[in-house]
Design an enzyme around this catalytic site. Structure first.
Site, PDB file in Angstrom:
ATOM      1  N   LYS A 114       0.861  -1.185   0.000  1.00  0.00           N
ATOM      2  CA  LYS A 114       0.000   0.000   0.000  1.00  0.00           C
ATOM      3  C   LYS A 114       0.893   1.228   0.000  1.00  0.00           C
ATOM      4  O   LYS A 114       1.839   1.330   0.798  1.00  0.00           O
ATOM      5  CB  LYS A 114      -0.870  -0.004   1.273  1.00  0.00           C
ATOM      6  CG  LYS A 114      -1.861   1.137   1.326  1.00  0.00           C
ATOM      7  CD  LYS A 114      -3.096   0.854   0.504  1.00  0.00           C
ATOM      8  CE  LYS A 114      -3.917   2.092   0.172  1.00  0.00           C
ATOM      9  NZ  LYS A 114      -3.444   2.795  -1.062  1.00  0.00           N
ATOM     10  N   GLN A 169       7.332   3.953   3.795  1.00  0.00           N
ATOM     11  CA  GLN A 169       5.939   3.520   3.837  1.00  0.00           C
ATOM     12  C   GLN A 169       5.765   2.240   4.662  1.00  0.00           C
ATOM     13  O   GLN A 169       4.739   2.062   5.314  1.00  0.00           O
ATOM     14  CB  GLN A 169       5.443   3.298   2.399  1.00  0.00           C
ATOM     15  CG  GLN A 169       3.941   3.323   2.237  1.00  0.00           C
ATOM     16  CD  GLN A 169       3.368   4.735   2.136  1.00  0.00           C
ATOM     17  OE1 GLN A 169       3.915   5.575   1.451  1.00  0.00           O
ATOM     18  NE2 GLN A 169       2.251   4.988   2.810  1.00  0.00           N
ATOM     19  N   LYS A 172       5.636   3.402   8.301  1.00  0.00           N
ATOM     20  CA  LYS A 172       4.452   4.254   8.481  1.00  0.00           C
ATOM     21  C   LYS A 172       3.194   3.393   8.556  1.00  0.00           C
ATOM     22  O   LYS A 172       2.372   3.522   9.458  1.00  0.00           O
ATOM     23  CB  LYS A 172       4.364   5.219   7.292  1.00  0.00           C
ATOM     24  CG  LYS A 172       3.202   6.178   7.368  1.00  0.00           C
ATOM     25  CD  LYS A 172       2.887   6.862   6.051  1.00  0.00           C
ATOM     26  CE  LYS A 172       4.071   7.448   5.331  1.00  0.00           C
ATOM     27  NZ  LYS A 172       3.683   8.464   4.331  1.00  0.00           N
ATOM     28  N   LYS A 185       5.354   1.744  -3.135  1.00  0.00           N
ATOM     29  CA  LYS A 185       5.297   3.102  -3.684  1.00  0.00           C
ATOM     30  C   LYS A 185       5.548   3.027  -5.175  1.00  0.00           C
ATOM     31  O   LYS A 185       6.185   2.091  -5.648  1.00  0.00           O
ATOM     32  CB  LYS A 185       6.388   3.972  -3.050  1.00  0.00           C
ATOM     33  CG  LYS A 185       6.120   5.456  -3.164  1.00  0.00           C
ATOM     34  CD  LYS A 185       5.261   5.936  -2.009  1.00  0.00           C
ATOM     35  CE  LYS A 185       4.832   7.363  -2.152  1.00  0.00           C
ATOM     36  NZ  LYS A 185       4.209   7.839  -0.893  1.00  0.00           N
ATOM     37  N   GLY A 228      -2.695   8.215  -4.311  1.00  0.00           N
ATOM     38  CA  GLY A 228      -2.033   9.429  -4.777  1.00  0.00           C
ATOM     39  C   GLY A 228      -0.813   9.786  -3.957  1.00  0.00           C
ATOM     40  O   GLY A 228      -0.542   9.214  -2.910  1.00  0.00           O
ATOM     41  N   ASP A 229      -0.066  10.736  -4.460  1.00  0.00           N
ATOM     42  CA  ASP A 229       1.051  11.379  -3.770  1.00  0.00           C
ATOM     43  C   ASP A 229       1.251  12.688  -4.538  1.00  0.00           C
ATOM     44  O   ASP A 229       0.319  13.145  -5.228  1.00  0.00           O
ATOM     45  CB  ASP A 229       2.294  10.468  -3.778  1.00  0.00           C
ATOM     46  CG  ASP A 229       3.362  10.894  -2.778  1.00  0.00           C
ATOM     47  OD1 ASP A 229       3.261  10.538  -1.601  1.00  0.00           O
ATOM     48  OD2 ASP A 229       4.314  11.623  -3.166  1.00  0.00           O
ATOM     49  N   THR A 248      -4.505  13.370   5.310  1.00  0.00           N
ATOM     50  CA  THR A 248      -3.077  13.521   5.637  1.00  0.00           C
ATOM     51  C   THR A 248      -2.861  14.818   6.417  1.00  0.00           C
ATOM     52  O   THR A 248      -2.195  14.838   7.455  1.00  0.00           O
ATOM     53  CB  THR A 248      -2.216  13.507   4.357  1.00  0.00           C
ATOM     54  OG1 THR A 248      -2.616  12.403   3.553  1.00  0.00           O
ATOM     55  CG2 THR A 248      -0.743  13.379   4.688  1.00  0.00           C
ATOM     56  N   ASN A 273      -2.486  19.102  -1.639  1.00  0.00           N
ATOM     57  CA  ASN A 273      -3.511  18.501  -0.809  1.00  0.00           C
ATOM     58  C   ASN A 273      -3.154  18.488   0.684  1.00  0.00           C
ATOM     59  O   ASN A 273      -3.971  18.843   1.541  1.00  0.00           O
ATOM     60  CB  ASN A 273      -3.671  17.084  -1.369  1.00  0.00           C
ATOM     61  CG  ASN A 273      -4.581  16.233  -0.574  1.00  0.00           C
ATOM     62  OD1 ASN A 273      -5.723  16.602  -0.372  1.00  0.00           O
ATOM     63  ND2 ASN A 273      -4.086  15.120  -0.102  1.00  0.00           N
ATOM     64  N   SER A 312      -6.820   5.620   3.693  1.00  0.00           N
ATOM     65  CA  SER A 312      -6.892   4.776   2.496  1.00  0.00           C
ATOM     66  C   SER A 312      -7.320   3.363   2.879  1.00  0.00           C
ATOM     67  O   SER A 312      -8.102   2.723   2.172  1.00  0.00           O
ATOM     68  CB  SER A 312      -5.515   4.690   1.820  1.00  0.00           C
ATOM     69  OG  SER A 312      -5.313   5.779   0.952  1.00  0.00           O
TER      70      SER A 312
HETATM   71  N1  GLU Z   1       1.115   9.013  -0.555  1.00  0.00           N
HETATM   72  C1  GLU Z   1       0.584   8.932   0.770  1.00  0.00           C
HETATM   73  C2  GLU Z   1       1.670   8.586   1.746  1.00  0.00           C
HETATM   74  O1  GLU Z   1       2.786   9.021   1.566  1.00  0.00           O
HETATM   75  C3  GLU Z   1      -0.666   8.059   0.865  1.00  0.00           C
HETATM   76  C4  GLU Z   1      -0.507   6.657   0.440  1.00  0.00           C
HETATM   77  C5  GLU Z   1      -1.814   5.869   0.389  1.00  0.00           C
HETATM   78  O2  GLU Z   1      -2.865   6.420   0.717  1.00  0.00           O
HETATM   79  O3  GLU Z   1      -1.751   4.688   0.027  1.00  0.00           O
HETATM   80  O4  GLU Z   1       1.478   7.953   2.746  1.00  0.00           O
END
Ligand code: GLU
Length: 450
Positions: free
Chosen positions: A89, A110, A113, A125, A164-165, A208, A239, A382
């Site tokens: 994810k 990630q 996190k 990612k 997204g990012d 976020t 965002n 998410s």
């Molecule tokens: N891009 C965001 C992050 O850095 C969200 C990733 C997601 O929702 O999967 O955590």
């Protein structure tokens, strides 16, 4: 312990020129020293060697035709880093600065996190060096369709769920989803951040930024303080920055800055949120236009600013929210913030502070929330979107926001308790890295050598 040096040396040889990835790896490994002293079995299972190596990396060509009829070529990436806790994810970043090293650093962050959220999601990612700036809607659509024409075979609601990012918002997710559905014939929760009337979750767009503010509130309330009445510095204008600003207003704070790649706005009366949304979400134009409506605000062009640092961090304030991009806050910036009396930094972006800047914050013992903890609200929401998709439900905003608030409080508690357990109660970097690592490493050991 030599393992940090040995691992970095090995990575520099096997995966050359990935400086951001080494930076992220070094921070995590340094923090794990006290854990390994107490729990040497992680070494016996070669967890470090395994965790720094992505399970799978996909690199592909993305060819598309621009509005002038010319064929354009970009690079596409998806790094499926670690699936010990659940399907991969993590977001997709479309920005000209993206390299395989950028995606690897983001994927690595990630993992930890996502582990901190306590939810069943692994780390991944992806992205491209495609620059959405100045492209027409049709060009964006053709690019997204071409990108998905390769990616679709590697993802799925139970294997890998992108989102997204930077450079990827609801518009891009829509085009990506449409192409996935066309190619597979399946309407399923394979992407998050979807439109609200076709499978998206209420509150995902805001999550976020809101989460980074909730995290700051948690850090401050542990010191019997709050954001009420505080002047806040926010960087970025995407965002994350927009919804950080929105939540700061809701909690009685005054956000006075925002920034984009061309410059910084300082509005001592407080940022005009409606105008910011209009400029960035609707018109997609430069922040300089903010001055048309607020001629007494200040605009500092990035061109007129020295290389070492970012104008936004030289402005006076009480709390700082870096919401732009990696390494946007240097050691000189950290010193300026501390000299101006900033007592709280909560990171909405991924790794926005350089290693030296982080060291200054930790030394000063201010409330410092590292990105992998403070910005986890986005990916956590998410996962709430995935849960709604699989049960074919849509939850009310209040329910999503309540869950987000609780998740952020739990992440804070986990980081603070782990930091105390290892004798450094103010060090949430240590707490976040050990707590995140432990959850992933334990799952890896239980699942055997794979
Ligand atoms: N891009 C965001 C992050 O850095 C969200 C990733 C997601 O929702 O999967 O955590």
């Amino acid at each position: 312990m030599p393992y940090v040096h040995d691992t970095l040396t090995r990575l520099a040889k096997s995966s050359p020129a990935q400086t951001e990835f080494y930076q992220a790896t070094e921070e995590v490994l340094e923090c794990l020293r006290p854990l390994f002293e107490r729990a040497p079995h992680y070494h016996d299972h070669s967890i470090i060697e395994r965790i720094v190596e992505p399970e799978r990396q996909i690199m592909f060509r993305v060819s598309w035709v621009d509005d002038a009829g010319r064929v354009q070529v970009n690079k596409g990436y998806r790094v499926q880093f670690n699936s010990a806790l659940g399907p991969y994810k993590g977001g997709l970043r479309f920005h000209p600065s993206v390299t395989s090293g950028t995606i690897k650093f983001l994927g690595f962050e990630q993992i930890f996190k996502n582990a901190l959220t306590g939810l069943p999601i692994g780390g991944g990612k992806g992205g491209s060096d495609f620059d959405p700036k100045g492209k027409s809607d049709n060009e964006i659509m053709r690019f997204c369709q071409s990108f998905m024409s390769e990616l679709y075979r590697h993802i799925g609601p139970h294997t890998d769920v992108p989102a997204g990012d930077i450079g990827v918002g609801a518009r891009e997710i829509g085009y990506l989803f449409g192409q996935y559905k066309r190619l597979t014939g399946r309407y399923e929760g394979v992407l998050t951040g979807k439109g609200l009337n076709w499978g998206g979750s209420l509150g995902r767009k805001e999550a976020t930024g809101y989460g980074a503010v909730y995290f700051a509130e948690n850090m401050l309330s542990a010191k019997d303080e709050s954001l009420q009445g505080k002047t806040c510095l926010v960087s970025g204008a995407g965002n994350v920055a927009i919804y950080t600003i929105e939540k700061l207003y809701e909690l009685g704070a005054k956000p006075v800055t925002c920034s984009d790649s061309k410059g910084t706005i300082h509005d001592p009366n407080g940022i005009d949120l409606g105008l910011l949304k209009q400029l960035k979400e609707v018109q997609r134009i430069s922040l300089e236009s903010y001055l048309h409506e607020h001629p007494d605000a200040h605009y500092i062009s990035a061109r007129d600013y020295p290389q070492d640092g970012h104008a936004v961090w030289r402005i006076e304030g009480d709390s700082a929210f870096p919401c732009a991009t990696q390494n946007e806050l240097t050691e000189a910036d950290a010193k300026a913030l501390l000299a101006n009396g900033v007592t709280c930094v909560s990171e909405g972006a991924n790794m926005p502070s350089t290693k030296e800047a982080v060291d200054r914050f930790l030394e000063a013992k201010i409330a410092y929330g590292p990105g992998k903890a403070a910005n986890a609200g986005g990916v956590a929401t998410s996962q709430l979107e995935m849960a709604q998709n699989s049960s074919m439900e849509q939850w009310p905003l209040e329910k999503v926001d309540q869950k987000l608030k609780q998740i952020m409080a739990d992440i804070y508690r986990q980081c603070a308790d782990t930091a105390s357990e290892f004798g450094e109660p103010d060090n949430l970097v240590l707490g976040a890295n050990i707590a995140g690592f432990r959850r992933v490493a334990d799952a890896m050991i239980e699942q055997g050598v794979i």
